[in-house]
Structure formats: structure tokens, C-alpha cells
Design a protein around this motif. Structure first.
Motif, mmCIF file in Angstrom:
data_model
loop_
_atom_site.group_PDB
_atom_site.id
_atom_site.type_symbol
_atom_site.label_atom_id
_atom_site.label_comp_id
_atom_site.label_asym_id
_atom_site.label_seq_id
_atom_site.Cartn_x
_atom_site.Cartn_y
_atom_site.Cartn_z
ATOM 1 N N VAL A 1 5.508 17.806 -1.708
ATOM 2 C CA VAL A 1 5.453 17.342 -0.372
ATOM 3 C C VAL A 1 4.876 15.862 0.217
ATOM 4 O O VAL A 1 5.250 14.957 0.345
ATOM 5 C CB VAL A 1 5.237 18.205 1.081
ATOM 6 C CG1 VAL A 1 5.905 17.825 2.272
ATOM 7 C CG2 VAL A 1 6.261 19.494 0.697
ATOM 8 N N ILE A 2 3.569 16.163 0.263
ATOM 9 C CA ILE A 2 2.556 15.042 0.617
ATOM 10 C C ILE A 2 2.582 13.852 -0.321
ATOM 11 O O ILE A 2 2.923 12.760 0.263
ATOM 12 C CB ILE A 2 1.092 15.570 0.933
ATOM 13 C CG1 ILE A 2 1.146 16.604 1.804
ATOM 14 C CG2 ILE A 2 0.098 14.342 1.310
ATOM 15 C CD1 ILE A 2 -0.194 17.149 2.102
ATOM 16 N N GLU A 3 2.383 14.055 -1.599
ATOM 17 C CA GLU A 3 2.286 12.993 -2.679
ATOM 18 C C GLU A 3 3.584 12.249 -2.462
ATOM 19 O O GLU A 3 3.739 11.017 -2.633
ATOM 20 C CB GLU A 3 2.119 13.581 -3.860
ATOM 21 C CG GLU A 3 1.187 12.511 -4.757
ATOM 22 C CD GLU A 3 0.508 13.336 -6.141
ATOM 23 O OE1 GLU A 3 -0.583 12.707 -6.620
ATOM 24 O OE2 GLU A 3 0.739 14.335 -6.331
ATOM 25 N N LEU B 1 4.131 9.960 0.600
ATOM 26 C CA LEU B 1 3.014 8.921 0.479
ATOM 27 C C LEU B 1 3.671 7.823 -0.584
ATOM 28 O O LEU B 1 3.620 6.655 -0.136
ATOM 29 C CB LEU B 1 1.638 9.299 0.113
ATOM 30 C CG LEU B 1 0.946 10.105 1.090
ATOM 31 C CD1 LEU B 1 -0.406 10.597 0.319
ATOM 32 C CD2 LEU B 1 0.581 9.299 2.265
ATOM 33 N N ALA B 2 4.404 8.318 -1.512
ATOM 34 C CA ALA B 2 4.566 7.263 -2.679
ATOM 35 C C ALA B 2 5.940 6.472 -1.877
ATOM 36 O O ALA B 2 6.147 5.281 -2.143
ATOM 37 C CB ALA B 2 5.232 8.098 -3.759
ATOM 38 N N GLU B 3 6.587 7.103 -0.732
ATOM 39 C CA GLU B 3 7.717 6.509 -0.231
ATOM 40 C C GLU B 3 7.213 5.734 1.087
ATOM 41 O O GLU B 3 7.635 5.111 1.841
ATOM 42 C CB GLU B 3 8.765 7.391 0.448
ATOM 43 C CG GLU B 3 9.726 8.017 -0.970
ATOM 44 C CD GLU B 3 10.408 9.373 -0.041
ATOM 45 O OE1 GLU B 3 10.454 9.469 0.947
ATOM 46 O OE2 GLU B 3 11.147 9.943 -0.957
ATOM 47 N N ASP B 4 5.714 5.313 1.065
ATOM 48 C CA ASP B 4 4.960 4.398 2.043
ATOM 49 C C ASP B 4 5.273 5.147 3.212
ATOM 50 O O ASP B 4 4.906 4.644 4.394
ATOM 51 C CB ASP B 4 5.752 3.273 1.965
ATOM 52 C CG ASP B 4 4.911 2.141 1.223
ATOM 53 O OD1 ASP B 4 4.240 2.594 0.497
ATOM 54 O OD2 ASP B 4 5.536 1.063 1.228
ATOM 55 N N MET C 1 1.036 -1.124 -0.122
ATOM 56 C CA MET C 1 -0.034 -0.063 -0.073
ATOM 57 C C MET C 1 0.844 1.170 -0.027
ATOM 58 O O MET C 1 2.135 1.349 0.398
ATOM 59 C CB MET C 1 -1.050 -0.046 1.123
ATOM 60 C CG MET C 1 -0.257 0.434 2.516
ATOM 61 S SD MET C 1 -1.397 0.464 3.950
ATOM 62 C CE MET C 1 -1.839 2.333 4.050
ATOM 63 N N ALA C 2 0.192 2.304 -0.461
ATOM 64 C CA ALA C 2 1.111 3.706 -0.439
ATOM 65 C C ALA C 2 0.931 4.584 0.650
ATOM 66 O O ALA C 2 -0.201 5.230 0.478
ATOM 67 C CB ALA C 2 0.775 4.243 -1.939
ATOM 68 N N GLY C 3 1.574 4.381 1.772
ATOM 69 C CA GLY C 3 1.556 5.306 2.857
ATOM 70 C C GLY C 3 0.054 5.563 3.286
ATOM 71 O O GLY C 3 -0.948 4.502 3.167
ATOM 72 N N LEU C 4 -0.038 6.354 4.534
ATOM 73 C CA LEU C 4 -1.363 6.896 4.942
ATOM 74 C C LEU C 4 -1.374 8.382 5.231
ATOM 75 O O LEU C 4 -0.225 8.869 5.526
ATOM 76 C CB LEU C 4 -1.530 6.050 6.237
ATOM 77 C CG LEU C 4 -2.723 5.736 7.023
ATOM 78 C CD1 LEU C 4 -3.546 4.992 6.451
ATOM 79 C CD2 LEU C 4 -2.570 5.248 8.425
ATOM 80 N N PHE C 5 -2.744 8.895 4.868
ATOM 81 C CA PHE C 5 -2.480 10.429 4.817
ATOM 82 C C PHE C 5 -3.502 10.763 5.919
ATOM 83 O O PHE C 5 -4.640 10.350 5.907
ATOM 84 C CB PHE C 5 -2.907 10.900 3.723
ATOM 85 C CG PHE C 5 -3.079 12.352 3.686
ATOM 86 C CD1 PHE C 5 -2.213 13.158 4.430
ATOM 87 C CD2 PHE C 5 -3.787 13.240 2.477
ATOM 88 C CE1 PHE C 5 -2.234 14.731 4.362
ATOM 89 C CE2 PHE C 5 -3.797 14.357 2.607
ATOM 90 C CZ PHE C 5 -3.291 15.228 3.508
ATOM 91 N N ILE C 6 -3.388 11.328 7.143
ATOM 92 C CA ILE C 6 -3.832 11.549 8.183
ATOM 93 C C ILE C 6 -3.931 13.108 8.457
ATOM 94 O O ILE C 6 -2.879 13.860 8.422
ATOM 95 C CB ILE C 6 -3.382 11.011 9.339
ATOM 96 C CG1 ILE C 6 -3.223 9.467 9.143
ATOM 97 C CG2 ILE C 6 -4.385 11.297 10.589
ATOM 98 C CD1 ILE C 6 -2.466 8.794 10.397
ATOM 99 N N SER C 7 -5.112 13.806 8.392
ATOM 100 C CA SER C 7 -5.292 15.329 9.096
ATOM 101 C C SER C 7 -5.766 15.377 10.170
ATOM 102 O O SER C 7 -6.624 14.652 10.570
ATOM 103 C CB SER C 7 -5.887 15.994 7.800
ATOM 104 O OG SER C 7 -7.372 15.535 7.621
#
Ligand code: ADP
Ligand code: MG
Length: 220
Positions: free
Chosen positions: A80-82, A85-88, A1-7
Motif C-alpha cells: 500500500v504505502i510504497e 509514494l511511487a505515484e507521488d 520527488m517521490a511522494g511524502l510519507f507522514i505518520s
């Protein structure tokens, strides 16, 4: 999976920055590759836009405010974010798109569908997997913000230790913003947390949800 994004979302003084830092430190402690960032800002151009948004002496119109936040977000997402996330990595972001809807939409009354549309363009394919909403009464949040400002003022006597453009808005404005955030919590990705609890108790809930979603993604 490609990372996790939390706000991390909520009105000023609700404890977002405190919890974002605690969460980031806990993940680093567990040797999970993570990134802590914030909006508006988190990238060179976006930080310049932040200066205008928070400290401009001249009037910034509501529509302009929407566009400036979105412009900063576009830079931040793509530069920055993308990539993180691509680096997991797990990306922890102090405020994101829900703040635009809550503040400029519910708070200032700008058409919400227009804000979503502009932000869909700004965000591209990126959207938070988890949105933590720190819910606190406006009274309690303003009390905390005031105490924070006083302790900052005793450290540095600069313009930025005082309330910024957005923080200086009225009680009624913040009431609308809080209700707007709660309205958006109908989306199951938005997790409401009771911000009156102690920082430690809230942090435990945050980490428990993050680990659950992270492990779930790993096992797919
Ligand atoms: N759970 C909590 N209980 C009591 N005070 C808190 C709690 N979380 C944060 N604070 C304090 O409240 C103030 C605002 O917190 P902060 O994390 O800066 O909020 P935000 O980033 O949402 O504006 C800070 O002085 C912080 O130390
Ligand atoms: Mg903060």
C-alpha cells in the motif's frame, strides 16, 4: 520527488485519528493526491493481524506482539504505502514504527534495538519524512478515550465499541509510552504538537508543516 510519507503518533486519545482525517481532507481540497491509512492494518492481511492484536482473548506475549505489528507493517508498506509514494502521493498514516518503540519498547520493556532491527527489515526503504507527535497527559487522553467510547457505545452496542486489548493497559504503562514518544522527538523529523489545543489550531500547525516540507521537496 517521490511522494511524502507522514505518520501521526501519540498515546490513545491524543487526537491522531481526528488530525489525520482533517489533514487528508485538507490535502484533497487542495487537489493534492493523497492516501489516508492506519496501523495496525491498512491492508487485507494486516487487518487480520489487527484483529489478533487488538481483540484476542488469549494472551499475546510482548515479543509476539512486536513481531505481529512488524508483520502487518511489512504487508502494509509493500502493498500500500510504497506504491502510493511511487505515484507521488502524500501518504498519511495513523500510527507507524514509533508506536512499536513507544508501546512495546518503552511501555512493555522489550529491547528497543531488537524492535528497530525487526522493523528495519519490515519497512525496507520506507521511513516517515514527518512524524507528528500529539502530546497530551495520560489523564486527559484517558478522559477523551472514555468519552469517545461512551459516544460509540450509544451508536453501536458491539464488542469493538469497548476498550481494546492495548487501550485497557494501566496508567503507568501509558506514562512510559508518552515519555518514550517524547524521548524519540530528539529526531528532527519528529514534530511535537501540543494536543491540548483545539482541533482547528492543531490542524493549522499540521498543514503549515506539511506544506513547508512538501513545497521544499518540490523545489529541489
Ligand atoms: N484537540 C482536541 N481537543 C479536544 N478533544 C479532541 C481533540 N482532538 C480530538 N478530540 C476528541 O478526543 C477523542 C479522541 O480523539 P482521536 O482522534 O480518536 O484520538 P486517537 O486517534 O489518538 O486515539 C475523540 O472523541 C475526539 O473527538
Ligand atoms: Mg485513533
Amino acid at each position: 520527488m517521490a511522494g511524502l510519507f507522514i505518520s501521526f503518533e501519540g498515546i490513545d486519545g491524543s487526537g491522531k485519528s481526528t488530525q489525520a482525517k482533517l489533514c487528508f481532507d485538507a490535502l484533497v481540497q487542495k487537489s493534492i493526491p493523497s492516501l489516508l491509512t492506519r496501523e495496525p492494518g491498512g491492508e487485507v492481511i494486516a487487518e487480520k493481524i489487527r484483529e489478533i492484536l487488538l481483540y484476542s482473548q488469549d494472551e499475546v506475549l510482548p515479543q509476539t506482539e512486536v513481531l505481529l505489528y512488524a508483520a502487518a507493517r511489512s504487508q502494509h508498506v509493500r502493498k500500500v504505502i510504497e506504491p502510493a509514494l511511487a505515484e507521488d502521493k502524500i501518504v498519511i498514516c495513523d500510527r507507524f514504527v514509533h508506536s512499536s518503540i513507544a508501546y512495546q519498547g518503552y511501555g512493555l520493556g522489550v529491547d528497543q534495538e531488537s524492535i528497530w532491527q525487526i522493523n528495519r527489515f519490515a519497512m525496507g526503504n520506507i521511513f516517515p519524512d514527518i512524524v507528528f507527535l500529539f502530546d497530551l497527559s495520560v489523564d486527559a487522553a484517558q478522559q477523551r478515550s472514555q468519552e469517545r467510547a461512551q459516544s460509540r457505545e450509544s451508536l453501536v452496542n458491539s464488542e469493538k465499541s469497548k476498550r481494546d486489548r492495548i487501550e485497557a493497559r494501566s496508567f503507568e504503562f501509558y506514562q512510559k509510552v508518552r515519555n518514550g514518544f517524547l524521548e524519540m522527538a530528539k529526531d528532527p523529523r519528529v514534530k511535537i504538537l501540543d494536543a491540548t489545543k483545539t482541533p482547528e489550531a492543531i490542524h493549522d500547525e499540521v498543514i503549515s508543516i506539511v506544506c513547508q516540507v512538501y513545497q521544499g521537496g518540490r523545489n529541489q
